[in-house]
Scaffold this motif. Structure first.
Motif, PDB file in Angstrom:
ATOM      1  N   SER A 185      28.466  41.029  25.152  1.00  0.00           N
ATOM      2  CA  SER A 185      29.576  41.615  24.390  1.00  0.00           C
ATOM      3  C   SER A 185      30.840  41.585  25.243  1.00  0.00           C
ATOM      4  O   SER A 185      30.790  41.586  26.470  1.00  0.00           O
ATOM      5  N   TYR A 186      31.966  41.555  24.556  1.00  0.00           N
ATOM      6  CA  TYR A 186      33.263  41.571  25.233  1.00  0.00           C
ATOM      7  C   TYR A 186      33.661  43.009  25.527  1.00  0.00           C
ATOM      8  O   TYR A 186      33.440  43.906  24.719  1.00  0.00           O
ATOM      9  N   VAL A 187      34.269  43.205  26.685  1.00  0.00           N
ATOM     10  CA  VAL A 187      34.805  44.502  27.069  1.00  0.00           C
ATOM     11  C   VAL A 187      36.289  44.503  26.695  1.00  0.00           C
ATOM     12  O   VAL A 187      37.010  43.545  27.009  1.00  0.00           O
ATOM     13  N   ASN A 188      36.729  45.551  26.032  1.00  0.00           N
ATOM     14  CA  ASN A 188      38.143  45.662  25.683  1.00  0.00           C
ATOM     15  C   ASN A 188      38.925  45.997  26.949  1.00  0.00           C
ATOM     16  O   ASN A 188      38.735  47.064  27.537  1.00  0.00           O
ATOM     17  N   ILE A 189      39.801  45.096  27.358  1.00  0.00           N
ATOM     18  CA  ILE A 189      40.557  45.278  28.600  1.00  0.00           C
ATOM     19  C   ILE A 189      42.000  45.719  28.352  1.00  0.00           C
ATOM     20  O   ILE A 189      42.766  45.884  29.300  1.00  0.00           O
ATOM     21  N   ASP A 190      42.362  45.939  27.106  1.00  0.00           N
ATOM     22  CA  ASP A 190      43.752  46.312  26.799  1.00  0.00           C
ATOM     23  C   ASP A 190      44.207  47.552  27.555  1.00  0.00           C
ATOM     24  O   ASP A 190      45.351  47.631  27.999  1.00  0.00           O
ATOM     25  N   SER A 191      43.321  48.514  27.720  1.00  0.00           N
ATOM     26  CA  SER A 191      43.707  49.752  28.405  1.00  0.00           C
ATOM     27  C   SER A 191      43.909  49.548  29.913  1.00  0.00           C
ATOM     28  O   SER A 191      44.493  50.396  30.571  1.00  0.00           O
ATOM     29  N   PHE A 192      43.443  48.414  30.450  1.00  0.00           N
ATOM     30  CA  PHE A 192      43.603  48.136  31.874  1.00  0.00           C
ATOM     31  C   PHE A 192      44.982  47.574  32.199  1.00  0.00           C
ATOM     32  O   PHE A 192      45.357  47.496  33.358  1.00  0.00           O
TER      33      PHE A 192
ATOM     34  N   ASP B  55      26.769  42.982  36.556  1.00  0.00           N
ATOM     35  CA  ASP B  55      26.880  43.746  35.312  1.00  0.00           C
ATOM     36  C   ASP B  55      28.005  43.224  34.429  1.00  0.00           C
ATOM     37  O   ASP B  55      27.958  43.370  33.209  1.00  0.00           O
ATOM     38  N   TYR B  56      29.044  42.633  35.061  1.00  0.00           N
ATOM     39  CA  TYR B  56      30.194  42.139  34.308  1.00  0.00           C
ATOM     40  C   TYR B  56      30.656  40.810  34.878  1.00  0.00           C
ATOM     41  O   TYR B  56      30.634  40.606  36.090  1.00  0.00           O
ATOM     42  N   PHE B  57      31.088  39.928  33.994  1.00  0.00           N
ATOM     43  CA  PHE B  57      31.761  38.691  34.378  1.00  0.00           C
ATOM     44  C   PHE B  57      33.194  38.776  33.893  1.00  0.00           C
ATOM     45  O   PHE B  57      33.439  39.008  32.708  1.00  0.00           O
ATOM     46  N   LEU B  58      34.135  38.605  34.809  1.00  0.00           N
ATOM     47  CA  LEU B  58      35.526  38.411  34.430  1.00  0.00           C
ATOM     48  C   LEU B  58      35.744  36.909  34.401  1.00  0.00           C
ATOM     49  O   LEU B  58      35.361  36.201  35.340  1.00  0.00           O
ATOM     50  N   ILE B  59      36.337  36.413  33.326  1.00  0.00           N
ATOM     51  CA  ILE B  59      36.606  34.985  33.184  1.00  0.00           C
ATOM     52  C   ILE B  59      38.083  34.813  32.869  1.00  0.00           C
ATOM     53  O   ILE B  59      38.628  35.502  32.007  1.00  0.00           O
ATOM     54  N   CYS B  60      38.723  33.900  33.588  1.00  0.00           N
ATOM     55  CA  CYS B  60      40.129  33.602  33.347  1.00  0.00           C
ATOM     56  C   CYS B  60      40.400  32.201  33.854  1.00  0.00           C
ATOM     57  O   CYS B  60      39.517  31.553  34.418  1.00  0.00           O
ATOM     58  N   HIS B  61      41.636  31.738  33.664  1.00  0.00           N
ATOM     59  CA  HIS B  61      41.989  30.427  34.212  1.00  0.00           C
ATOM     60  C   HIS B  61      43.448  30.369  34.623  1.00  0.00           C
ATOM     61  O   HIS B  61      44.258  31.180  34.204  1.00  0.00           O
TER      62      HIS B  61
ATOM     63  N   ILE C  98      42.758  38.781  43.721  1.00  0.00           N
ATOM     64  CA  ILE C  98      41.605  39.652  43.473  1.00  0.00           C
ATOM     65  C   ILE C  98      40.989  40.084  44.800  1.00  0.00           C
ATOM     66  O   ILE C  98      40.694  41.262  45.013  1.00  0.00           O
ATOM     67  N   ARG C  99      40.817  39.132  45.711  1.00  0.00           N
ATOM     68  CA  ARG C  99      40.231  39.431  47.028  1.00  0.00           C
ATOM     69  C   ARG C  99      41.075  40.452  47.782  1.00  0.00           C
ATOM     70  O   ARG C  99      40.562  41.447  48.295  1.00  0.00           O
ATOM     71  N   GLU C 100      42.379  40.219  47.837  1.00  0.00           N
ATOM     72  CA  GLU C 100      43.275  41.111  48.589  1.00  0.00           C
ATOM     73  C   GLU C 100      43.307  42.508  47.991  1.00  0.00           C
ATOM     74  O   GLU C 100      43.310  43.503  48.725  1.00  0.00           O
ATOM     75  N   LYS C 101      43.327  42.597  46.673  1.00  0.00           N
ATOM     76  CA  LYS C 101      43.355  43.911  46.023  1.00  0.00           C
ATOM     77  C   LYS C 101      42.050  44.662  46.306  1.00  0.00           C
ATOM     78  O   LYS C 101      42.067  45.858  46.578  1.00  0.00           O
ATOM     79  N   ALA C 102      40.924  43.956  46.230  1.00  0.00           N
ATOM     80  CA  ALA C 102      39.632  44.594  46.509  1.00  0.00           C
ATOM     81  C   ALA C 102      39.566  45.080  47.957  1.00  0.00           C
ATOM     82  O   ALA C 102      39.200  46.230  48.221  1.00  0.00           O
ATOM     83  N   LEU C 103      39.918  44.216  48.885  1.00  0.00           N
ATOM     84  CA  LEU C 103      39.882  44.598  50.297  1.00  0.00           C
ATOM     85  C   LEU C 103      40.859  45.731  50.584  1.00  0.00           C
ATOM     86  O   LEU C 103      40.564  46.637  51.357  1.00  0.00           O
TER      87      LEU C 103
ATOM     88  N   GLN D 219      43.620  43.721  36.588  1.00  0.00           N
ATOM     89  CA  GLN D 219      45.023  43.856  36.984  1.00  0.00           C
ATOM     90  C   GLN D 219      45.405  42.836  38.053  1.00  0.00           C
ATOM     91  O   GLN D 219      46.496  42.262  38.010  1.00  0.00           O
ATOM     92  N   ALA D 220      44.515  42.600  39.007  1.00  0.00           N
ATOM     93  CA  ALA D 220      44.810  41.621  40.057  1.00  0.00           C
ATOM     94  C   ALA D 220      44.947  40.219  39.464  1.00  0.00           C
ATOM     95  O   ALA D 220      45.848  39.473  39.852  1.00  0.00           O
ATOM     96  N   ALA D 221      44.071  39.855  38.540  1.00  0.00           N
ATOM     97  CA  ALA D 221      44.170  38.545  37.896  1.00  0.00           C
ATOM     98  C   ALA D 221      45.451  38.454  37.078  1.00  0.00           C
ATOM     99  O   ALA D 221      46.172  37.451  37.129  1.00  0.00           O
ATOM    100  N   ASP D 222      45.764  39.505  36.350  1.00  0.00           N
ATOM    101  CA  ASP D 222      46.968  39.511  35.518  1.00  0.00           C
ATOM    102  C   ASP D 222      48.231  39.459  36.368  1.00  0.00           C
ATOM    103  O   ASP D 222      49.204  38.806  35.990  1.00  0.00           O
ATOM    104  N   ASP D 223      48.213  40.097  37.519  1.00  0.00           N
ATOM    105  CA  ASP D 223      49.368  40.067  38.424  1.00  0.00           C
ATOM    106  C   ASP D 223      49.705  38.639  38.860  1.00  0.00           C
ATOM    107  O   ASP D 223      50.857  38.339  39.165  1.00  0.00           O
ATOM    108  N   LYS D 224      48.700  37.775  38.887  1.00  0.00           N
ATOM    109  CA  LYS D 224      48.903  36.375  39.279  1.00  0.00           C
ATOM    110  C   LYS D 224      49.016  35.461  38.060  1.00  0.00           C
ATOM    111  O   LYS D 224      48.866  34.253  38.155  1.00  0.00           O
ATOM    112  N   LYS D 225      49.271  36.061  36.903  1.00  0.00           N
ATOM    113  CA  LYS D 225      49.517  35.331  35.653  1.00  0.00           C
ATOM    114  C   LYS D 225      48.306  34.538  35.170  1.00  0.00           C
ATOM    115  O   LYS D 225      48.442  33.458  34.594  1.00  0.00           O
TER     116      LYS D 225
END
Length: 124
Positions: A108-115, A35-41, A55-60, A12-18
């Motif tokens: 394997s890919y994790v389905n993130i649609d529900s997020f 356990d998981y790698f999130l990959i985006c650009h 991502i950092r701000e949301k986590a903190l 969600q944090a990555a998506d919020d920043k487009k």
């Protein structure tokens, strides 16, 4: 916080920043790093930094520890280490060059649609 909640927070944090083309790889049994790698650009250095900062701000903000951030100043490939989840935020050129999804082809890919909200998936 559960792994699923941590993944949801990161996505969600990555998506919020487009962030573009967000994918999550299940690295359990493949990598000792996480356990998981999130990959985006992002399409610019500023966008890559905005995604990493988001991502950092949301986590903190949720009381989580950010173990380390690497590559932020150059903003070509930024790593945000949240423990069980490591976020790889690339500049679009580097993402196509390194192709982590192919490098970790056994994962394997994790389905993130529900997020994500249905209206938030425009950049994926």
């Amino acid at each position: 916080m559960t792994e699923t909640q941590l993944l949801q927070l990161s996505v969600q944090a990555a998506d919020d920043k487009k962030a573009h083309e967000i994918v999550v790889l299940n690295m359990k049994g493949i990598s000792l790093v996480a356990d998981y790698f999130l990959i985006c650009h992002g399409n610019s250095e500023k966008q890559v930094q905005a995604i990493a900062s988001g991502i950092r701000e949301k986590a903190l903000g949720d009381g989580l520890q950010v173990h380390r951030i690497e590559g932020y100043d150059h903003a070509r490939w930024v790593l945000v280490d949240l423990g069980d989840v490591v976020c790889h935020i690339f500049h679009s050129e580097e993402r196509h060059h390194y192709q982590l999804e192919k490098l970790w082809g056994d994962a394997s890919y994790v389905n993130i649609d529900s997020f994500l909200e249905p209206t938030q998936t425009a950049y994926r």
